[in-house]
Design an enzyme around this catalytic site. Structure first.
Site, PDB file in Angstrom:
ATOM      1  N   ASP A  62     -12.652  -4.512  11.014  1.00  0.00           N
ATOM      2  CA  ASP A  62     -12.518  -4.948   9.614  1.00  0.00           C
ATOM      3  C   ASP A  62     -13.536  -6.237   9.235  1.00  0.00           C
ATOM      4  O   ASP A  62     -13.478  -7.207   9.930  1.00  0.00           O
ATOM      5  CB  ASP A  62     -10.901  -5.413   9.554  1.00  0.00           C
ATOM      6  N   TYR A  93      -5.654 -10.299   9.925  1.00  0.00           N
ATOM      7  CA  TYR A  93      -5.102 -10.132   8.550  1.00  0.00           C
ATOM      8  C   TYR A  93      -5.852  -9.045   7.859  1.00  0.00           C
ATOM      9  O   TYR A  93      -7.182  -9.023   7.940  1.00  0.00           O
ATOM     10  CB  TYR A  93      -5.254 -11.051   7.487  1.00  0.00           C
ATOM     11  N   LYS A 105     -15.489  -8.326  -0.137  1.00  0.00           N
ATOM     12  CA  LYS A 105     -16.008  -9.610  -0.483  1.00  0.00           C
ATOM     13  C   LYS A 105     -17.556  -9.566  -0.710  1.00  0.00           C
ATOM     14  O   LYS A 105     -17.852  -9.284  -1.746  1.00  0.00           O
ATOM     15  CB  LYS A 105     -15.693 -10.621   0.663  1.00  0.00           C
TER      16      LYS A 105
HETATM   17  N1  HOZ Z   1      -6.376 -13.267   1.534  1.00  0.00           N
HETATM   18  C1  HOZ Z   1      -7.386 -14.097   1.174  1.00  0.00           C
HETATM   19  C2  HOZ Z   1      -7.632 -15.285   1.946  1.00  0.00           C
HETATM   20  N2  HOZ Z   1      -7.899 -14.558   3.517  1.00  0.00           N
HETATM   21  C3  HOZ Z   1      -7.114 -14.545  -0.218  1.00  0.00           C
HETATM   22  C4  HOZ Z   1      -6.476 -16.022  -0.547  1.00  0.00           C
HETATM   23  C5  HOZ Z   1      -6.046 -15.942  -1.904  1.00  0.00           C
HETATM   24  O1  HOZ Z   1      -6.590 -15.866  -2.592  1.00  0.00           O
HETATM   25  O2  HOZ Z   1      -4.808 -16.407  -2.020  1.00  0.00           O
END
Ligand code: HOZ
Length: 436
Positions: A244, A149, A272
């Protein structure tokens, strides 16, 4: 069923109110608990390794805001830096010294980041890096890996992990087929598939983007030779290699996965930890590439809140504290994550549950599957219904894990031996409850 929501009536009320105004009651999908059932815990405050919910319960936190809070919540030095910056003004839309200081420190910790641009989220970093790769190479296609992702940019949602995996979304309405068709997707850790993809698309590929340790389909480490092959093939064909490191940066090692595995990408995306809990993303890498970004070059990318002074203060202070902590801190976090995974897998086995796990530095994951898990296809074989039951059993015993079988867990500076022991004691009980 699995969730004892009677323990959290106030969270339930707040969620009901939220659902009237926010899609699914949340501002980001995974936190809605759809991957585990039940309704989300609403947080009141947090300190160190603990979250406190609006119903008065305390939880040992292994989410850490999905990664940024590596020093623990409300770290006094970070809070003081945020307060001091906010007192001087929270946004100027004009340069400040802190932006260069952050860039200098990132370049010191991660030498491949010769030049960089700050943005406001990991998603913004990855989609900007993709635009840079396409602009610099003049090629249309990108190669990504199933289950990885990279934020919610149009080109990057194909076969994605995180919320896309959690919700089982096959494709996203709103992404044009002509955009999606330029994304080539290959199985993570599949060396033969990578070679085949390069043989077919090599001269059309602008870049390969990869989580050097996957953290959005659980936690999956790269098999030996995988990252090296990506480096070799991108160099051979003139595509760019993008790591990433939004999750792995300053987490699997102070210098990120590129330091840990000794493979140097052309571009890196960060998020992050680099924002210390404030909204910051960064993309950067080779100077000759970054010089093509406006206003130095023609590839346009901009943002009013980019390099925001309060966010820079939080990020800079966090990175300085991590650098001060050095090897001793990283060794401690690594051994906490390893002990946790070993303990959880062992406890599952004691009650007859198949489980396997992985930890890399300060990130970890456990799959309810016999394993080994090297790819998204492997990860999808895990028992997600069992994960949901176990997640709630842990929550009811004061341990807050990511509410999805397809997310990594995170330890931080505050996860002491005692806290790991307390977690394992809760887990023993939780496994007995779900197995019984
Ligand atoms: N995409 C993040 C987790 N890999 C955020 C998840 C969230 O806060 O819904």
């Amino acid at each position: 069923m699995i969730a004892d929501t009677s323990r959290r009536p106030r969270s339930g009320e707040l969620f009901e109110a939220a659902c009237k105004r926010l899609p699914g009651g949340v501002n980001s999908p995974v936190r809605a608990f759809r991957g585990v059932g039940g309704t989300p815990v609403f947080i009141d405050h947090a300190e160190g390794p603990y979250l406190h919910c609006v119903d008065g319960h305390r939880y040992i936190d292994y989410v850490g805001s999905w990664g940024p809070m590596i020093l623990g919540h409300a770290h006094p030095t970070v809070v003081a830096a945020i307060e001091a910056a906010a007192r001087r003004g929270s946004s100027f839309g004009a340069p400040t010294e802190a932006e260069t200081e952050l860039a200098e420190l990132v370049a010191t910790l991660m030498p491949s980041m010769e030049m960089m641009r700050c943005v406001s989220s990991g998603t913004e970093a990855t989609l900007s890096a993709i635009r840079l790769a396409r602009g610099a190479t003049g090629r249309p296609r990108i190669l990504k890996f199933s289950g990885c992702y990279h934020g919610h940019g149009d080109s990057l949602l194909a076969d994605a992990g995180s919320g896309v995996a959690t919700l089982g979304i096959p494709g996203t309405p709103g992404v044009l087929p002509e955009v999606a068709s330029n994304t080539i997707t290959v199985a993570y850790n599949d060396l033969a598939a990578v070679e085949a993809a390069f043989a077919t698309h090599g001269d059309q590929l602008a870049c390969v983007i990869v989580e050097p340790v996957a953290g959005n389909m659980g936690c999956i480490a790269p098999v030996p030779g995988f990252l090296e092959l990506l480096r070799r093939e991108t160099t051979r064909t003139g595509a760019l290699l993008i790591f990433d490191e939004v999750m792995t940066g300053f987490r699997v090692a102070l210098g990120g996965a590129q330091a840990r595995y000794g493979v140097t990408p052309d571009l890196t995306t960060l998020g992050k930890i680099v924002g210390g809990g404030m909204p910051v993303g960064v993309y950067g890498g080779r100077r000759d590439l970054l010089e093509q970004i406006a206003p130095s070059g023609p590839i346009y990318q901009a943002g009013t809140l980019s390099g925001n002074p309060v966010a820079m203060a939080a990020g800079l202070t966090t990175l300085r504290l991590l650098a001060e902590g050095g090897d001793a801190l990283y060794d401690r976090m690594e051994s906490a994550a390893a002990r946790l995974v070993d303990g959880l897998v062992g406890l599952a086995a004691e009650v007859g549950i198949d489980a396997c796990g992985e930890s890399v530095g300060a990130m970890f994951g456990v799959f309810f599957a016999a394993g080994p898990v090297h790819s998204y296809a492997d990860a999808k074989k895990a028992d997600t219904a069992l994960f949901g039951r176990w997640f709630h059993a842990m929550l009811d015993r004061g341990v807050y894990l990511a509410p999805s079988a397809f997310e990594a867990g995170f330890v931080g500076a505050g996860h002491s031996d005692t806290i790991v022991d307390q977690t394992l004691a809760a887990a023993r009980d939780a496994f007995e409850a779900v197995a019984g």
